[in-house]
Design an enzyme around this catalytic site. Structure first.
Site: not given
Length: 483
Positions: A75, A77, A114, A144-145, A168, A457
């Site tokens: 992904h 983002d 990520d 995706e996030e 991922d 994150h």
């Protein structure tokens, strides 16, 4: 050392290019333009769909003309989190990378490995003329996030492969064959305001520098939730000090454990010294509680603040503090099907006040959709009890494991041929796009894997350099063995 000097050079060079492109969730115009421009530069066929997903295609190498078409998926983002002392604009600034021993990290921000690392690996496959493979489709999904918008918006025919490698995951040596579904609950209310009482001393109460992290993968580590711990203190203190509340703010993204929160509160002037002493005791208690959760760097502090021009009505303020303190948070149940797997969890992600309206965001996950919905309904019931408007957003389905998967068998044998042992096979308490892909393309055979990433994150996110090299070898070996 620069990351472009690391091995495998082609992959790290692609990742370095990605780090220079601002790409927080829901702000992917620059990333899409970069991917299209990169494909055109390398004479790679490229398409963009209505939601912004990008697909690039490469034909088979000699001898692999009859091999199945493989989708390499990542992904576009990244989660945009930074330390409070870092001046970084995620909409315009590149990520500053630092090589430190066996790790690559960013300078006070999320690294974006990520899922920049997965995207970089797919790009490297597209331009590497030394590896053997069948037809390749590299799919780069959007957002995706938050919302899995790219996977949700994928239209029939945009990709045609029968095997999908989701790049991922964050633990080298692990093959993921299932994941949790999720839902975001948003509660809102227009607050009533009054003039502050006279004779109050006003304080800014803050929690800073909890580790935070991924609200699925790291929810079981017992890390502090800044929103809930702040409201714990406020709830315990409310009646003792005739407290008033002018502002409260904490957390950020739904899928990140909140690291920081603050509130602006007033207490009776004659009780201010006692309040300060109790705050110090509370700080000592929190440090004692979280010492085993490896939270050494957080701070809980109060500082005197200027008197506000208005404050939230006593009823609205106490109800808000109470509901935030009482809101389910953390692990809510363990799986009976997979030993050691978190089945259901809740993350009290953020509380924001803007223009007199408070918005509380809570993220639920579960490997059982029924339990996901149950915990979301409990949160809804709690907020509706005090007059909040509640809606659900970003719901997504889980991905049920298939132990008879062909690609799983190929991946396991490929790993053993390279490293002498079989990989771990597991399901994750995190959201992957695979469940949505399977809904749209029944029969799609999938597995997820990646290099070792830590503290995703959060500003502590880092990528393990040796594992990236082994991840690349593993990916190439799988492609070689799919004939």
């Amino acid at each position: 050392m620069k990351i472009t000097e690391l091995e495998p050079k082609l992959l790290w060079q692609c990742f370095n290019e990605i780090t220079k492109v601002p790409r927080p969730t829901h702000h992917l115009d620059k990333m899409r333009e970069f991917l299209v421009g990169w494909a055109e530069k390398h004479n790679i066929p490229v398409q963009v769909d209505e939601v912004g997903n990008v697909v690039m295609k490469k034909g088979p190498t000699p001898g692999y003309e009859n091999a199945p078409c493989v989708i390499l998926q990542g992904h576009q983002d990244m989660v945009a989190e930074k330390r409070g002392d870092i001046n970084h604009d995620f909409l315009n600034d590149p990520i500053e990378t630092i090589v430190e021993g066996d790790w690559v990290r960013a300078n006070g921000t999320t690294l974006g490995a990520d899922n920049g690392m997965g995207c970089a690996a797919a790009m490297a496959v597209l331009i590497d003329d030394k590896i053997q493979h069948g037809p390749i489709e590299a799919l780069f999904t959007v957002d995706e996030e938050q919302g899995l918008i790219g996977a949700n918006g994928l239209q029939p025919g945009f990709i045609t492969g029968s095997i999908l490698l989701n790049l991922d995951s964050e633990e080298h040596g692990t093959l993921v064959i299932g994941c949790a579904g999720g839902k975001v609950t948003i509660a809102q209310k227009d607050l009533n305001y009054i003039s502050p009482s006279k004779g109050k001393v006003w304080y800014k109460v803050s929690i800073r520098n909890f580790k935070g992290g991924h609200s699925g993968m790291e929810i079981n580590l017992g890390r502090g939730n800044a929103n809930q711990q702040l409201c714990r203190f406020l709830w315990e203190s409310w009646k003792l000090y005739s407290m008033e509340l002018a502002d409260i703010n904490g957390g950020g993204l739904a899928n990140a454990i909140p690291r920081e929160a603050y509130a602006l509160v007033g207490v009776e002037a004659g009780l201010s010294e006692r309040f300060e002493n109790e705050a110090r005791k509370f700080s000592d208690m929190l440090h004692a509680e979280f010492i085993l959760a490896e939270e050494p760097d957080f701070s809980f502090e109060i500082k005197k603040a200027a008197n506000p021009s208005k404050c939230i009505s006593g009823k609205d303020a106490f109800e808000l503090i109470t509901v935030l303190y009482a809101c389910p948070n953390g692990v809510q149940g363990m799986s009976n099907a997979v030993e050691g797997l978190v089945e259901t969890s809740c993350n009290l992600a953020s509380v924001k006040i803007n223009d007199g309206k408070v918005t509380v965001t809570d993220h639920q996950r579960s490997s059982l959709d029924s339990r996901r919905d149950e915990i979301a309904d409990k949160v809804k019931a709690l907020f509706e009890l005090i007059g909040y408007e509640v809606q659900f957003d970003d719901a997504y389905v889980g991905w049920s494991p298939n132990n008879d998967s062909k690609i799983l068998k190929v991946a396991k044998e490929s790993f053993k041929s390279l490293f002498g042992t079989y990989p771990k096979v597991e399901a994750l308490h995190a959201g992957l796009e695979c469940g949505l892909f399977l809904e749209k393309m029944p029969g799609l055979d999938m597995v997820s894997f990646g290099p070792t990433l830590k503290d995703i994150h959060s500003p502590g996110e880092k990528a393990n350099i040796p594992s990236v090299q082994e991840f690349w070898k593993f990916l190439c070996e799988i492609l070689k063995n799919l004939k």
